[in-house]
Design an enzyme around this catalytic site. Structure first.
Site, short mmCIF file in Angstrom:
data_model
loop_
_atom_site.label_atom_id
_atom_site.label_comp_id
_atom_site.label_asym_id
_atom_site.label_seq_id
_atom_site.Cartn_x
_atom_site.Cartn_y
_atom_site.Cartn_z
N LYS A 53 0.84 -1.21 0.00
CA LYS A 53 0.00 0.00 0.00
C LYS A 53 0.87 1.25 0.00
O LYS A 53 0.62 2.21 -0.75
CB LYS A 53 -0.94 -0.01 1.22
CG LYS A 53 -2.05 -1.04 1.07
CD LYS A 53 -2.83 -1.29 2.36
CE LYS A 53 -3.82 -2.43 2.13
NZ LYS A 53 -4.53 -2.85 3.35
N GLN A 97 -4.29 -1.35 9.63
CA GLN A 97 -4.31 -2.70 9.07
C GLN A 97 -4.94 -3.68 10.07
O GLN A 97 -4.52 -3.75 11.23
CB GLN A 97 -2.87 -3.13 8.72
CG GLN A 97 -2.79 -4.46 8.01
CD GLN A 97 -3.43 -4.46 6.62
OE1 GLN A 97 -3.29 -3.50 5.86
NE2 GLN A 97 -4.14 -5.53 6.29
N ASP A 120 -10.58 3.44 3.99
CA ASP A 120 -10.87 2.00 3.87
C ASP A 120 -12.37 1.76 3.74
O ASP A 120 -12.81 0.70 3.33
CB ASP A 120 -10.35 1.27 5.13
CG ASP A 120 -9.26 0.26 4.81
OD1 ASP A 120 -9.06 -0.03 3.62
OD2 ASP A 120 -8.62 -0.22 5.77
#
Ligand code: NAP
Length: 284
Positions: A53, A97, A120
């Site tokens: 990412k 994460q 997200d």
């Protein structure tokens, strides 16, 4: 019939080039898009995901920050970092994460992220926005699947029957809502579904998001159907594979996504799209 492959790498390259242009325009106006990625603990798979990412951000001309913490980081300390990033004007998107260590409440952490930086799309307000059809950040994986459908000309799914296998909050449920908003007729299947193949055999579009190899086999697919494989599993040889029996299903389906090189790269691409949009909204 041999299905045409929907190439997630090729589509990602195209979309990332577009994002890079938008990022360059923002940077020229003094609003370089910025993403902060937080990793807690030493899960090797998570470490690979966050590295990918951060690298994708750099390649698209974003500012990015990777914050790595030991597994014993307290929840209070993590919430403090999120609070600081919420107030940091150089950061437009914050990604924590998952999974987090067991002593940290995932939900509390996600909700601590400002809704305007929830790139997200896991925040309750992002999920709510999707539910009622208001603008908000769409969860990256199902958003990427929708872009894959659009790439083969499927924009309006009126008259199409879509079957989603899996109902997680981050993939299956938002996927079903996005398909519904594109006017598909949607069936959501899960571990409690009796006779899964009865449903999948009627589907024009099947999205498999389960996490088990060969959940979808050739006999379960209508000839010509579009098959999107979200699953990420390992075969006996340790090789990455999806939920779909690719070799056999590709002989029946009309379109199919591979693993690797399908949904995976699209997920990161949509994270970049969301972060760029966050910067545009915050810095407009
Ligand atoms: P999850 O939270 O474990 O959800 C799995 C879903 O599958 C659940 O809804 C479960 O039903 C259902 N299920 C389990 N066994 C089933 C069966 N035999 N038949 C029908 N449904 C069944 O997983 P997730 O987070 O949604 O992820 C799903 C997969 O996608 C995983 O392999 C994950 O690694 C992958 N993934 C990939 C990406 C990417 O970027 N490519 C992103 C996210 C996830 P119940 O609800 O009844 O338990």
């Amino acid at each position: 019939m041999t299905a045409q492959v929907i190439d997630g790498n090729a589509l990602s390259r195209q979309l990332r080039a577009e994002v890079a242009q938008r990022a360059a325009a923002l940077t020229a106006r003094g609003h370089q898009p910025g993403l902060a990625v937080i990793l807690v603990g030493d899960d090797p798979a998570s470490a690979v995901y966050v590295r990918n990412k951060v690298k994708a951000c750099a390649d698209a001309g974003f500012h990015s920050v990777l914050e790595q913490y030991a597994a014993d980081l307290s929840e209070a300390a993590l919430l403090e970092r999120i609070d600081a990033l919420n107030r940091d004007p150089a950061i437009h998107g914050i990604l924590v994460q998952l999974p987090l260590p067991a002593h940290i409440d995932d939900h509390r952490v996600i909700e601590a992220i400002s809704a305007s930086k929830d790139v997200d799309g896991f925040h309750v307000s992002s999920a709510g926005a999707l539910l009622v059809g208001e603008p908000g950040f769409k969860a990256c994986t199902p958003y990427g699947c929708m872009k894959m459908l659009e790439s083969i000309g499927l924009h309006d799914l009126r008259g199409k029957h879509a079957v989603v296998i899996g109902r997680s909050n981050i993939v299956g449920k938002p996927m079903a809502l996005m398909l519904l908003q594109a006017n598909a007729t949607v069936t959501v299947c899960h571990s409690g579904t009796a006779d899964l193949s009865h449903h999948t055999r009627q589907a024009d579009i099947v999205v498999a998001a389960v996490g088990k190899r060969k959940v979808l086999t050739a006999d379960m697919v209508k000839p010509g159907a579009v098959v999107i494989d979200v699953g990420m599993n390992r075969d006996e040889a340790g090789k990455l594979c999806g939920d779909v029996d690719f070799e056999n299903v590709k002989e029946v389906a009309g379109w199919i996504t591979p693993v690797p090189g399908g949904v995976g790269p699209m997920t990161i691409t949509m994270l970049l799209v969301n972060t760029c949009e966050a910067a545009e909204r915050l810095g407009a």
